[in-house]
Write a protein that holds these residues in place. Structure first.
Motif, mmCIF file in Angstrom:
data_model
loop_
_atom_site.group_PDB
_atom_site.id
_atom_site.type_symbol
_atom_site.label_atom_id
_atom_site.label_comp_id
_atom_site.label_asym_id
_atom_site.label_seq_id
_atom_site.Cartn_x
_atom_site.Cartn_y
_atom_site.Cartn_z
ATOM 1 N N PRO A 52 61.222 113.947 78.461
ATOM 2 C CA PRO A 52 59.843 113.648 78.872
ATOM 3 C C PRO A 52 59.032 112.908 77.810
ATOM 4 N N ASN A 53 59.689 112.452 76.740
ATOM 5 C CA ASN A 53 59.013 111.773 75.626
ATOM 6 C C ASN A 53 57.926 112.643 74.991
ATOM 7 N N ALA A 54 58.187 113.921 74.900
ATOM 8 C CA ALA A 54 57.249 114.820 74.232
ATOM 9 C C ALA A 54 57.315 114.621 72.722
ATOM 10 N N ASN A 71 54.300 116.811 71.527
ATOM 11 C CA ASN A 71 53.237 117.214 72.437
ATOM 12 C C ASN A 71 53.801 118.343 73.294
ATOM 13 N N TYR A 72 53.406 119.563 72.996
ATOM 14 C CA TYR A 72 53.918 120.717 73.742
ATOM 15 C C TYR A 72 53.462 120.700 75.200
ATOM 16 N N GLY A 73 52.412 119.976 75.497
ATOM 17 C CA GLY A 73 51.957 119.842 76.881
ATOM 18 C C GLY A 73 52.939 119.060 77.744
ATOM 19 N N PHE A 77 61.060 122.186 77.590
ATOM 20 C CA PHE A 77 61.926 123.214 76.992
ATOM 21 C C PHE A 77 63.383 123.027 77.386
ATOM 22 N N CYS A 78 63.826 121.798 77.461
ATOM 23 C CA CYS A 78 65.202 121.515 77.885
ATOM 24 C C CYS A 78 66.212 121.806 76.776
ATOM 25 N N GLY A 79 65.768 121.722 75.519
ATOM 26 C CA GLY A 79 66.647 122.029 74.403
ATOM 27 C C GLY A 79 67.468 120.854 73.898
ATOM 28 N N ARG A 80 67.243 119.658 74.398
ATOM 29 C CA ARG A 80 67.997 118.486 73.928
ATOM 30 C C ARG A 80 67.723 118.233 72.444
ATOM 31 N N CYS A 81 66.484 118.409 72.003
ATOM 32 C CA CYS A 81 66.135 118.198 70.593
ATOM 33 C C CYS A 81 66.909 119.161 69.700
ATOM 34 N N ASP A 82 67.043 120.384 70.128
ATOM 35 C CA ASP A 82 67.797 121.402 69.380
ATOM 36 C C ASP A 82 69.269 121.011 69.297
ATOM 37 N N GLU A 83 69.807 120.482 70.369
ATOM 38 C CA GLU A 83 71.224 120.113 70.412
ATOM 39 C C GLU A 83 71.554 118.935 69.495
ATOM 40 N N CYS A 108 51.854 118.877 67.372
ATOM 41 C CA CYS A 108 52.339 119.215 66.029
ATOM 42 C C CYS A 108 52.759 117.898 65.387
ATOM 43 N N ARG A 109 52.311 117.672 64.176
ATOM 44 C CA ARG A 109 52.598 116.409 63.492
ATOM 45 C C ARG A 109 53.129 116.661 62.098
#
Length: 183
Positions: A52-54, A71-73, A77-83, A108-109
């Protein structure tokens, strides 16, 4: 009807008095991504993988910083960033409550310093990313004799690296040879 009531009494309570009681989440629950600035190398893998380009990254070569934003909005919460994070700088937590008083509270920046090219002086890549690459090369079995050559190559911007690799392949020893230089 009595059968149904008896079954319901046997099962017990199926709901929780949330928000008056904390909710226990299942192991592996995908909650809010938590960012650890000290581990981030600003490689941008999380921003590339974020559906979602968050997560976005901006590079300001005038100031010499690369900024990381979430942008948490927008986060799903898909978890791709964690992976995809190579250093574990972003992990999913058990937190799922994102209520905020203002829109800015959902951001968060972080800013990471860019390295200057030792040849032309232009900012080109995050310093932490270059350190990570060098550490990975050493871990992969780069011979001790090639460490300094690789460090010098990594401190060059891509444009200067191509120019110098072609003209001074012998200066960098084995590293110059790997980049396509001729001996």
């Amino acid at each position: 009807m009595l059968k149904l009531l008896r079954k319901a009494l046997q099962v017990g309570e199926a709901t929780v008095a949330y928000p008056f009681k904390p909710v226990e989440v299942a192991p592996g629950f995908r909650g809010k991504p938590v960012y650890d600035f000290s581990r981030c190398i600003a490689c941008g893998a999380c921003a590339t993988a974020c559906p979602p380009n968050a997560i976005t990254m901006d590079c300001d070569v005038e100031r010499g910083v690369k900024s990381w934003n979430i942008n948490y909005g927008r986060c799903i919460f898909c978890g791709r960033c964690d992976e995809v994070c190579p250093t574990g700088a972003i992990v999913l937590s058990a937190e799922f409550e994102l209520a905020a008083a203002s829109k800015e509270d959902l951001y968060c920046r972080a800013e990471l310093k860019l390295c200057k090219c030792i040849s032309c002086g232009a900012y080109f890549a995050p310093c932490r990313e270059l350190e990570y690459v060098l550490a990975s090369l050493k871990q992969a079995g780069l011979p001790e004799s090639g460490h300094e050559g690789w460090e010098q190559i990594l401190k060059l911007c891509p444009k200067c690296r191509r120019r110098k690799a072609g003209s001074a392949a012998g200066t960098f020893g084995r590293a110059g040879k790997v980049l396509g230089g001729r001996r």
